[in-house]
Design an enzyme around this catalytic site. Structure first.
Site, short mmCIF file in Angstrom:
data_model
loop_
_atom_site.label_atom_id
_atom_site.label_comp_id
_atom_site.label_asym_id
_atom_site.label_seq_id
_atom_site.Cartn_x
_atom_site.Cartn_y
_atom_site.Cartn_z
N LYS A 144 -15.22 2.65 8.00
CA LYS A 144 -14.93 1.30 8.48
C LYS A 144 -13.93 1.32 9.63
CE LYS A 144 -15.82 -0.62 3.87
NZ LYS A 144 -17.13 -1.22 4.10
N ASP A 186 -5.77 -2.24 -1.17
CA ASP A 186 -7.07 -1.83 -0.65
C ASP A 186 -7.10 -2.20 0.83
OD1 ASP A 186 -9.68 -1.49 0.13
OD2 ASP A 186 -10.55 -2.81 -1.39
N GLN A 203 -10.63 -2.99 4.82
CA GLN A 203 -11.00 -3.93 5.87
C GLN A 203 -9.88 -4.18 6.87
OE1 GLN A 203 -13.99 -5.11 6.40
NE2 GLN A 203 -14.89 -4.19 4.56
N HIS A 219 -13.01 -6.93 -3.64
CA HIS A 219 -14.25 -6.16 -3.64
C HIS A 219 -14.44 -5.55 -5.02
CE1 HIS A 219 -16.94 -2.79 -2.56
NE2 HIS A 219 -17.21 -3.40 -1.43
N CYS A 234 -20.59 -7.28 -2.48
CA CYS A 234 -19.79 -6.57 -3.50
C CYS A 234 -18.57 -7.40 -3.89
CB CYS A 234 -19.38 -5.19 -3.01
SG CYS A 234 -20.76 -4.06 -2.75
#
Length: 416
Positions: free
Chosen positions: A235, A209, A212, A132, A373
């Site tokens: 999220k 990261d 997700q 991302h 993104c």
């Protein structure tokens, strides 16, 4: 609950889950709303909204700074949320949890406070081809400021990282490796533990990261072995404007703050300021107190469903979605690696993703259309944009059928 919903691995829970999300009961464009944009942001259950409302109605005050009763209550609730997040990530202590606005701020914090002071001209920061923008741009900024170089681990057509190429990219000049736990475009679940082992063999710290990942699978930062883990509350069925940076205590202790003011100080004079210990050192200003309360409630909601049930439910829907979409002429699905989460990114020949998204919306189906993104990933596949349907715990087989019907309608309109 209809027959299709009853076959979900969530079983009778699915009806109760959907009742937690009144927003899903409305119509959109005159059709029943089908929300399939969960990778962008999830809807919020009543359990989260009720927890935030109850706190605002009874306990709201600023934290850490008052001796009155409401401030004590607010501080206790805020720090209890921190402890809840520590348990969620299997952190060694609540002191390893830094509240931030989201994964983006968390990554920027590490880039500026941990990595930038360590970079010299010729040093390297390593990212992957599927990141991302939030896990690319902060590293580019610190590289440009210091003369360092950004390098990229490639990926295969099916959406798997080329991990065999990783050892050669880890050099004596590598100062950080940053990788997505799960791709927001492809749904790929990366083998973070293996990546960390390879990086540690070269003395390279790793930031993950997890934006997700956290709504779809359990996260144990000790088992992963990484140095930093970042995610956003919105999220994870929680509120916007709040997220978490987990960092190993020894890493956080070795970092200087990059924002000043508020509760991040120990002493202040016009001659010199000394800083509080982590995590307060990195939480300048009044935090998103209600957001932290809501995020803790979101964790309780998700874990109450059970990770195995969530995974089985979303996997069944993913398989159905990929099967139904695969029968549409000219449709290509991106990211076919085994074990992916419930994300389906696709294009239809002769139909721009934005047009596809617009037509699907007329059927009440909310999907994403654009570069997500992840412009370098789009370039990797030679496209400007993709359509993306992403699944959550409240989605049903009927939602998937509605998606397929809407895409078939779009295809028919542009192939006539």
């Amino acid at each position: 609950m209809n027959a299709r919903e009853s076959r979900s691995p969530l079983g009778p829970q699915l009806a109760a889950v959907r009742e937690q999300f009144p927003i899903l009961a409305q119509t959109a464009r005159g059709k029943p709303l089908v929300y399939l944009d969960n990778a962008a942001t999830t809807q919020k259950p009543l359990a989260v909204l009720d927890a935030m409302r109850a706190f605002a109605l009874r306990d709201y005050a600023n934290v850490h700074r008052g001796v009155h009763l409401l401030s004590q209550r607010a501080t206790d609730a805020f720090e209890a949320a921190r402890a809840r997040l520590a348990a969620f990530l299997h952190a060694r202590s609540a002191g390893e949890i830094v509240f931030v606005r989201g994964a983006t701020e968390a990554i920027n914090l590490v880039a500026q406070s941990f990595v930038r002071p360590r970079l010299q001209p010729g040093d390297e920061v390593l990212v992957t081809a599927m990141e991302h923008h939030a896990n690319i741009v902060p590293w580019q900024m610190v590289c440009e400021a210091t003369g360092a170089r950004l390098r990229v681990l490639p990926m295969a057509d099916d959406g798997a990282l080329a991990l065999d190429a990783l050892p050669a990219l880890l050099t004596a000049r590598t100062r950080m490796l940053a990788v997505a736990h799960v791709s927001n475009v492809l749904g790929t679940v990366n083998d973070v533990a293996r990546i960390v082992r390879l990086a540690q063999a070269h003395g390279v710290p790793v930031l993950v990261d997890g934006a997700q990942a956290v709504a779809h699978l359990p996260v144990d930062v000790q088992a992963l072995g990484c140095d930093f883990y970042a995610f956003s509350g919105h999220k994870l069925y929680g509120p916007t404007g709040v997220g978490v940076l987990w960092g190993r205590a020894e890493r956080l202790a070795d970092m200087q703050p990059y924002q000043g003011g508020g509760d991040m100080i120990r002493t202040v004079s016009f001659e010199r300021t000394t800083y509080a210990d982590p995590p307060a050192r990195f939480e300048a200003g009044t935090p998103h107190i209600i957001g932290a309360i809501g995020l803790a409630a979101a964790i309780d909601f998700v874990q109450g469903l059970g990770w195995d049930a969530i995974a089985a439910h979303e996997r069944a829907l993913l398989e159905l979605a990929q099967e139904e979409l695969s029968h549409i002429p000219g449709l290509r699905i991106y990211g076919t690696v085994a074990g992916k989460i419930g994300v389906v990114s696709f294009n239809v020949d002769g139909l721009h993703a934005h047009d596809l998204g617009t037509i699907v919306d007329t059927e009440g189906v909310a999907i994403r259309a654009g570069h997500h993104c992840a412009m370098p990933l789009m370039q990797r596949y030679g496209v400007a944009a993709m359509a993306r349907a992403s699944l959550g715990v409240y989605n049903t087989e009927d939602d998937v059928h509605a998606l397929a019907r809407a895409v078939r309608k779009a295809h028919a309109m542009f192939s006539a």
